[in-house]
Design an enzyme around this catalytic site. Sequence first.
Site, PDB file in Angstrom:
ATOM      1  N   ASN A   9      70.806  84.404   3.096  1.00 32.31           N
ATOM      2  CA  ASN A   9      71.606  84.771   1.927  1.00 32.31           C
ATOM      3  C   ASN A   9      73.069  84.677   2.341  1.00 32.31           C
ATOM      4  O   ASN A   9      73.575  85.544   3.037  1.00 32.31           O
ATOM      5  CB  ASN A   9      71.234  86.200   1.497  1.00 32.31           C
ATOM      6  CG  ASN A   9      72.112  86.700   0.376  1.00 32.31           C
ATOM      7  OD1 ASN A   9      72.886  85.943  -0.213  1.00 32.31           O
ATOM      8  ND2 ASN A   9      71.993  87.986   0.068  1.00 32.31           N
ATOM      9  N   TRP A  10      73.716  83.602   1.891  1.00 36.08           N
ATOM     10  CA  TRP A  10      75.098  83.370   2.326  1.00 36.08           C
ATOM     11  C   TRP A  10      76.113  84.144   1.477  1.00 36.08           C
ATOM     12  O   TRP A  10      77.318  84.043   1.716  1.00 36.08           O
ATOM     13  CB  TRP A  10      75.396  81.862   2.338  1.00 36.08           C
ATOM     14  CG  TRP A  10      74.682  81.130   3.438  1.00 36.08           C
ATOM     15  CD1 TRP A  10      74.059  81.683   4.518  1.00 36.08           C
ATOM     16  CD2 TRP A  10      74.520  79.708   3.578  1.00 36.08           C
ATOM     17  NE1 TRP A  10      73.518  80.697   5.321  1.00 36.08           N
ATOM     18  CE2 TRP A  10      73.783  79.469   4.759  1.00 36.08           C
ATOM     19  CE3 TRP A  10      74.909  78.606   2.809  1.00 36.08           C
ATOM     20  CZ2 TRP A  10      73.444  78.184   5.196  1.00 36.08           C
ATOM     21  CZ3 TRP A  10      74.577  77.324   3.238  1.00 36.08           C
ATOM     22  CH2 TRP A  10      73.851  77.125   4.420  1.00 36.08           C
ATOM     23  N   LYS A  11      75.618  84.886   0.505  1.00 33.83           N
ATOM     24  CA  LYS A  11      76.493  85.749  -0.308  1.00 33.83           C
ATOM     25  C   LYS A  11      77.741  84.981  -0.768  1.00 33.83           C
ATOM     26  O   LYS A  11      77.666  83.788  -1.013  1.00 33.83           O
ATOM     27  CB  LYS A  11      76.841  87.025   0.463  1.00 33.83           C
ATOM     28  CG  LYS A  11      75.590  87.736   0.971  1.00 33.83           C
ATOM     29  CD  LYS A  11      75.842  89.141   1.425  1.00 33.83           C
ATOM     30  CE  LYS A  11      74.519  89.737   1.893  1.00 33.83           C
ATOM     31  NZ  LYS A  11      74.577  91.165   2.136  1.00 33.83           N
ATOM     32  N   HIS A  97      69.062  91.546  -6.035  1.00 38.12           N
ATOM     33  CA  HIS A  97      69.672  91.952  -4.767  1.00 38.12           C
ATOM     34  C   HIS A  97      70.441  93.257  -4.976  1.00 38.12           C
ATOM     35  O   HIS A  97      71.014  93.488  -6.037  1.00 38.12           O
ATOM     36  CB  HIS A  97      70.602  90.850  -4.250  1.00 38.12           C
ATOM     37  CG  HIS A  97      71.074  91.110  -2.863  1.00 38.12           C
ATOM     38  ND1 HIS A  97      72.138  91.945  -2.593  1.00 38.12           N
ATOM     39  CD2 HIS A  97      70.595  90.702  -1.660  1.00 38.12           C
ATOM     40  CE1 HIS A  97      72.296  92.016  -1.274  1.00 38.12           C
ATOM     41  NE2 HIS A  97      71.376  91.277  -0.690  1.00 38.12           N
ATOM     42  N   GLU A  99      73.231  94.179  -4.110  1.00 34.91           N
ATOM     43  CA  GLU A  99      74.639  94.023  -4.535  1.00 34.91           C
ATOM     44  C   GLU A  99      74.709  93.731  -6.032  1.00 34.91           C
ATOM     45  O   GLU A  99      75.657  94.135  -6.706  1.00 34.91           O
ATOM     46  CB  GLU A  99      75.316  92.947  -3.670  1.00 34.91           C
ATOM     47  CG  GLU A  99      75.581  93.485  -2.265  1.00 34.91           C
ATOM     48  CD  GLU A  99      75.420  92.493  -1.131  1.00 34.91           C
ATOM     49  OE1 GLU A  99      75.528  91.277  -1.368  1.00 34.91           O
ATOM     50  OE2 GLU A  99      75.168  92.944   0.007  1.00 34.91           O
ATOM     51  N   GLU A 167      64.767  95.533   1.077  1.00 32.65           N
ATOM     52  CA  GLU A 167      66.058  95.660   1.748  1.00 32.65           C
ATOM     53  C   GLU A 167      66.622  97.059   1.531  1.00 32.65           C
ATOM     54  O   GLU A 167      67.232  97.328   0.492  1.00 32.65           O
ATOM     55  CB  GLU A 167      67.050  94.633   1.193  1.00 32.65           C
ATOM     56  CG  GLU A 167      66.613  93.194   1.380  1.00 32.65           C
ATOM     57  CD  GLU A 167      67.806  92.242   1.322  1.00 32.65           C
ATOM     58  OE1 GLU A 167      68.025  91.536   2.304  1.00 32.65           O
ATOM     59  OE2 GLU A 167      68.516  92.233   0.307  1.00 32.65           O
ATOM     60  N   GLY A 173      74.261  94.908   5.977  1.00 31.32           N
ATOM     61  CA  GLY A 173      75.627  94.671   6.446  1.00 31.32           C
ATOM     62  C   GLY A 173      76.199  95.826   7.263  1.00 31.32           C
ATOM     63  O   GLY A 173      77.389  95.866   7.537  1.00 31.32           O
ATOM     64  N   SER A 213      70.506  93.805   8.149  1.00 29.27           N
ATOM     65  CA  SER A 213      70.939  93.676   9.542  1.00 29.27           C
ATOM     66  C   SER A 213      69.887  93.042  10.462  1.00 29.27           C
ATOM     67  O   SER A 213      69.732  93.448  11.611  1.00 29.27           O
ATOM     68  CB  SER A 213      71.402  95.031  10.088  1.00 29.27           C
ATOM     69  OG  SER A 213      72.517  95.503   9.326  1.00 29.27           O
ATOM     70  N   GLY A 234      71.492  88.104   5.925  1.00 33.76           N
ATOM     71  CA  GLY A 234      72.854  87.898   5.445  1.00 33.76           C
ATOM     72  C   GLY A 234      73.761  87.441   6.575  1.00 33.76           C
ATOM     73  O   GLY A 234      73.786  86.266   6.941  1.00 33.76           O
ATOM     74  N   GLY A 235      74.489  88.398   7.163  1.00 32.56           N
ATOM     75  CA  GLY A 235      75.505  88.091   8.172  1.00 32.56           C
ATOM     76  C   GLY A 235      75.055  87.124   9.260  1.00 32.56           C
ATOM     77  O   GLY A 235      75.775  86.161   9.579  1.00 32.56           O
TER      78      GLY A 235
END
Length: 249
Positions: A9-11, A97, A99, A167, A173, A213, A234-235
């Site tokens: 997930n490159w957000k 998601h 977010e 999640e 994150g 994470s 993600g990150g």
Amino acid sequence: MRKPLIAANWKMFLNVKEAADLAGAVCNGNTDYSKTDVMLAPSFTNITAVSEAVKSSGKPVIVAAQNVYTEESGAFTGEVSIPMIKGAGAGAVILGHSERRNVFKETDEFINAKVHKSIEAGLTVVLCVGELLQEREAGVAFEVVLAQLGKSLAGVKDLNKVVIAYEPVWAIGTGKTASPEDAQAMHAEIRRFITRIYGEHTAKSVRILYGGSVKPDNIADLMKKDDIDGALVGGASLKADSFLKIINF
Ligand code: PGA
């Protein structure tokens, strides 16, 4: 046997060139696609370039959008439709998601409408659920997650095209991963829920990803757990080397 799925997930990161380059680097990695499915979710503006990079690599990597709107077209300034993401090369979409839920106040009902439209359109849906820190501390994590799941899947008859991603919001994150045991406990609870609604056959085949994470150094322990079938990253998916290490856990 459920085939693991590792999804990036490159957000809201990377420009067109950076996304295409990263997709190319991921596709160039030494991945055994008979053992693991791989998905990349760039932002809307980068779906075309990422799809082209994937296509030219010849690798069976799935391209996903990070969200979509329910209507096909019309006066909905700023929204992006299912035909648009499909036309750009997406075969999947991440929905619900945290977010989207927490920053943009998306409700389970809205997410449910998107799930229906996306499945009807033949997209694979990665449906995200997860509790907040205060909900975990209050001891209501299972309840919260199962309620999100039940409402987001209301009226969905077939989970063939659905992947679930658990999640915990407090782990996204933050560098705090759920322990493999806590993640497994939630995944098992989710699978029991799927068994009750859809039966054992479906419950055994639906993939449940963990997200929050995930890193090269914690993926192997998570993947050892019976009900963890992959990860939404993600990150650590923003660099080819760390994402490839996760893919090759
Ligand atoms: P993270 O994000 O890996 O950076 O915690 C996961 C996600 O939000 O999907």
